[in-house]
Design a protein around this motif. Structure first.
Motif, PDB file in Angstrom:
ATOM      1  N   PHE A 323       0.825  -1.210   0.000  1.00 24.96           N
ATOM      2  CA  PHE A 323       0.000   0.000   0.000  1.00 24.96           C
ATOM      3  C   PHE A 323       0.857   1.256   0.000  1.00 24.96           C
ATOM      4  N   GLU A 324       2.012   1.168   0.675  1.00 25.27           N
ATOM      5  CA  GLU A 324       2.887   2.339   0.696  1.00 25.27           C
ATOM      6  C   GLU A 324       3.367   2.695  -0.707  1.00 25.27           C
ATOM      7  N   LEU A 325       3.580   1.680  -1.537  1.00 29.48           N
ATOM      8  CA  LEU A 325       4.037   1.939  -2.902  1.00 29.48           C
ATOM      9  C   LEU A 325       2.943   2.595  -3.736  1.00 29.48           C
ATOM     10  N   ASP A 326       1.684   2.173  -3.540  1.00 31.91           N
ATOM     11  CA  ASP A 326       0.571   2.796  -4.260  1.00 31.91           C
ATOM     12  C   ASP A 326       0.427   4.258  -3.858  1.00 31.91           C
ATOM     13  N   ALA A 327       0.581   4.550  -2.557  1.00 32.91           N
ATOM     14  CA  ALA A 327       0.455   5.925  -2.079  1.00 32.91           C
ATOM     15  C   ALA A 327       1.584   6.807  -2.621  1.00 32.91           C
ATOM     16  N   ILE A 328       2.803   6.280  -2.564  1.00 32.45           N
ATOM     17  CA  ILE A 328       3.956   7.031  -3.079  1.00 32.45           C
ATOM     18  C   ILE A 328       3.813   7.283  -4.574  1.00 32.45           C
ATOM     19  N   ALA A 329       3.409   6.249  -5.300  1.00 35.60           N
ATOM     20  CA  ALA A 329       3.229   6.389  -6.747  1.00 35.60           C
ATOM     21  C   ALA A 329       2.161   7.425  -7.069  1.00 35.60           C
ATOM     22  N   SER A 330       1.068   7.430  -6.310  1.00 34.51           N
ATOM     23  CA  SER A 330      -0.016   8.394  -6.544  1.00 34.51           C
ATOM     24  C   SER A 330       0.500   9.824  -6.394  1.00 34.51           C
ATOM     25  N   CYS A 331       1.325  10.066  -5.383  1.00 33.20           N
ATOM     26  CA  CYS A 331       1.858  11.416  -5.154  1.00 33.20           C
ATOM     27  C   CYS A 331       2.781  11.851  -6.282  1.00 33.20           C
ATOM     28  N   PHE A 332       3.696  10.980  -6.678  1.00 31.95           N
ATOM     29  CA  PHE A 332       4.645  11.350  -7.726  1.00 31.95           C
ATOM     30  C   PHE A 332       3.961  11.486  -9.082  1.00 31.95           C
ATOM     31  N   ILE A 333       3.041  10.590  -9.373  1.00 31.61           N
ATOM     32  CA  ILE A 333       2.304  10.684 -10.633  1.00 31.61           C
ATOM     33  C   ILE A 333       1.477  11.973 -10.663  1.00 31.61           C
ATOM     34  N   GLY A 334       0.992  12.387  -9.478  1.00 24.34           N
ATOM     35  CA  GLY A 334       0.176  13.590  -9.394  1.00 24.34           C
ATOM     36  C   GLY A 334       0.954  14.889  -9.351  1.00 24.34           C
ATOM     37  N   GLY A 335       2.274  14.834  -9.504  1.00 28.18           N
ATOM     38  CA  GLY A 335       3.047  16.063  -9.628  1.00 28.18           C
ATOM     39  C   GLY A 335       3.921  16.414  -8.453  1.00 28.18           C
ATOM     40  N   ALA A 336       3.944  15.607  -7.390  1.00 29.99           N
ATOM     41  CA  ALA A 336       4.832  15.895  -6.262  1.00 29.99           C
ATOM     42  C   ALA A 336       6.282  15.723  -6.700  1.00 29.99           C
ATOM     43  N   SER A 337       7.145  16.607  -6.185  1.00 30.93           N
ATOM     44  CA  SER A 337       8.555  16.541  -6.546  1.00 30.93           C
ATOM     45  C   SER A 337       9.271  15.515  -5.683  1.00 30.93           C
ATOM     46  N   ALA A 338      10.177  14.776  -6.300  1.00 37.74           N
ATOM     47  CA  ALA A 338      10.987  13.811  -5.565  1.00 37.74           C
ATOM     48  C   ALA A 338      11.962  14.500  -4.620  1.00 37.74           C
ATOM     49  N   PHE A 339      12.120  15.827  -4.759  1.00 33.48           N
ATOM     50  CA  PHE A 339      13.032  16.587  -3.917  1.00 33.48           C
ATOM     51  C   PHE A 339      12.302  17.341  -2.807  1.00 33.48           C
ATOM     52  N   GLY A 340      10.969  17.303  -2.818  1.00 31.84           N
ATOM     53  CA  GLY A 340      10.186  17.966  -1.794  1.00 31.84           C
ATOM     54  C   GLY A 340       9.834  19.391  -2.155  1.00 31.84           C
ATOM     55  N   GLY A 341       8.891  19.980  -1.388  1.00 26.61           N
ATOM     56  CA  GLY A 341       8.527  21.369  -1.570  1.00 26.61           C
ATOM     57  C   GLY A 341       7.526  21.659  -2.661  1.00 26.61           C
ATOM     58  N   ILE A 342       7.210  20.672  -3.499  1.00 20.07           N
ATOM     59  CA  ILE A 342       6.276  20.871  -4.614  1.00 20.07           C
ATOM     60  C   ILE A 342       5.278  19.720  -4.636  1.00 20.07           C
ATOM     61  N   GLY A 343       4.004  20.058  -4.750  1.00 22.29           N
ATOM     62  CA  GLY A 343       2.958  19.047  -4.810  1.00 22.29           C
ATOM     63  C   GLY A 343       1.671  19.586  -4.221  1.00 22.29           C
TER      64      GLY A 343
END
Length: 397
Positions: A323-343
């Motif tokens: 489930f953690e992978l689905d949540a992480i994927a949802s955030c990154f696919i939705g535009g969150a930055s892998a470096f933080g501060g954006i999303g």
């Protein structure tokens, strides 16, 4: 025209994922021969992916702090489900009392992990990796490796029930046997609230001299979102009305959208993710921000755990896996930055919907589970690569 072109360029990722969601939905609607968007399947999509949306909301705040993640949310889902299932099914405790206990379990887990991350300064990856093992083990101990089922009807209503029709129903309307008016009215209210929030947010940003998208693009985005909400609620009205869990999701998305975009504490999270040292020098209590973020994600994981247990109608030792992978994927696919501060919360919702539509569409056409994993992995890789490449180009520019 130049302003519109610039605005589109500056917001390309957010709009690209929204367009991608529409394209993916149309694609699977065609290949499933219309099954994907039948009212019953839309209700199933909501109930099947509610836990992913809830987890994605919590995970996004972790990612905003600097690309940090919480690997323990799946185990927290399983642990809370085990506690709730044992108390309700084995000991017959009151459902509402147990729901409160489930939230307290999530709160305790968040305090435990938040302490090590914020005040001992152990990296979040290590702390939550340890939590993933610890809480999975507790789940196994509580359930003794067995599955508990079934839950009582009042508990199942959390995830599988439908909202009461306060405004009545219309028989044989628009080609359906029973049309639920309440669903349409609530959809119109949600669309109105969304528009008001977006307008005030735009006015506030303009007043503070922040960059805002062009007015035409802003109106077009509002029109698309409102149209989707109304079409969506019309489909629900044609089946059984609004699923109970959708109310929970709507409240969470609206509340967290307001919190992240307008509340001072929400802006502190973005500031921390942008530059931790600068945030500290500006007076932001970064330790408290880290602590609050990880308490929050664990409480939301507890909510997701209870919703998922109700959906499954069982407390299972295998619940919450990946489930953690689905949540992480949802955030990154939705535009969150892998470096933080954006999303944004809206972006995380879009990412969760993309994952949900892909999962459901592939299941309808009978695609093997191993191929499904390959496709989801590629989607995540492309989304993160897009983020990194776009930032690289912006720095070069």
């Amino acid at each position: 025209m130049e302003m519109l072109r610039t605005s589109l360029k500056n917001n390309v990722k957010q709009y690209a994922m929204l367009i991608a969601l529409i394209v993916i939905t149309i694609f699977f609607q065609i290949v499933t021969k219309g099954i994907l968007l039948v009212p019953q399947n839309i209700a199933n999509l909501i109930q099947q992916n509610a836990h992913v949306v809830i987890l994605a909301v919590g995970m996004l705040l972790c990612i905003l702090t600097g690309g940090n993640i919480d690997l323990s949310v799946g185990s927290t889902v399983a642990c809370v489900g085990a506690v709730v299932g044992t108390l309700i099914i084995s000991y017959h405790w009151n459902t509402y009392l147990v729901v409160g206990i489930g939230l307290l379990v999530g709160l305790f887990i968040g305090i435990w992990q938040g302490f090590w991350i914020a005040y001992v300064r152990i990296p979040p990856f290590i702390v939550t990796l340890a939590g993933m093992l610890i809480f999975r083990g507790i789940n196994q101990v509580v359930l003794n490796g067995m599955t508990l089922a079934p839950f009582p009807a009042d508990y199942l209503a959390l995830s599988t029930g439908f909202m009461k029709d306060y405004f009545g129903t219309i028989p044989n309307f628009m080609g359906v046997e029973t049309y639920h008016v309440t669903a349409v009215i609530i959809g119109a209210i949600v669309a109105l609230v969304y528009c008001v929030m977006q307008i005030f947010s735009r006015l506030r940003r303009a007043k503070n001299n922040y960059k805002v998208e062009s007015f035409g693009l802003f109106i077009a985005r509002l029109a698309v979102v409102v149209a989707v909400i109304l079409i969506f609620c019309n489909a629900l009205a044609s089946y059984k009305g609004i699923p109970t869990v959708l109310i929970i999701l709507t409240v969470l998305v609206l509340a967290y959208s307001y919190f992240t975009q307008n509340a001072v504490s929400g802006r502190h999270i973005y500031a921390l993710g942008g530059n931790e040292k600068a945030a500290m020098l500006s007076g932001i209590k970064t330790k408290k921000v880290f602590f609050g973020v990880y308490v929050n994600v664990s409480v939301l994981a507890a909510v997701a755990g209870m919703v998922f247990a109700a959906r499954l109608n069982a407390a299972s030792p295998l619940a919450g896996q990946s489930f953690e992978l689905d949540a992480i994927a949802s955030c990154f696919i939705g535009g969150a930055s892998a470096f933080g501060g954006i999303g944004t919360i809206f972006g995380a919702l879009i990412g969760a919907l993309v994952m949900g539509v892909i999962n459901n569409g592939m299941s309808i056409i009978g695609l093997a589970s191993d191929r499904q994993m390959v496709i989801k992995g590629l989607v995540l890789l492309v989304a993160v690569a897009f983020d990194i490449l776009s930032k690289s180009k912006s720095r070069q520019g």
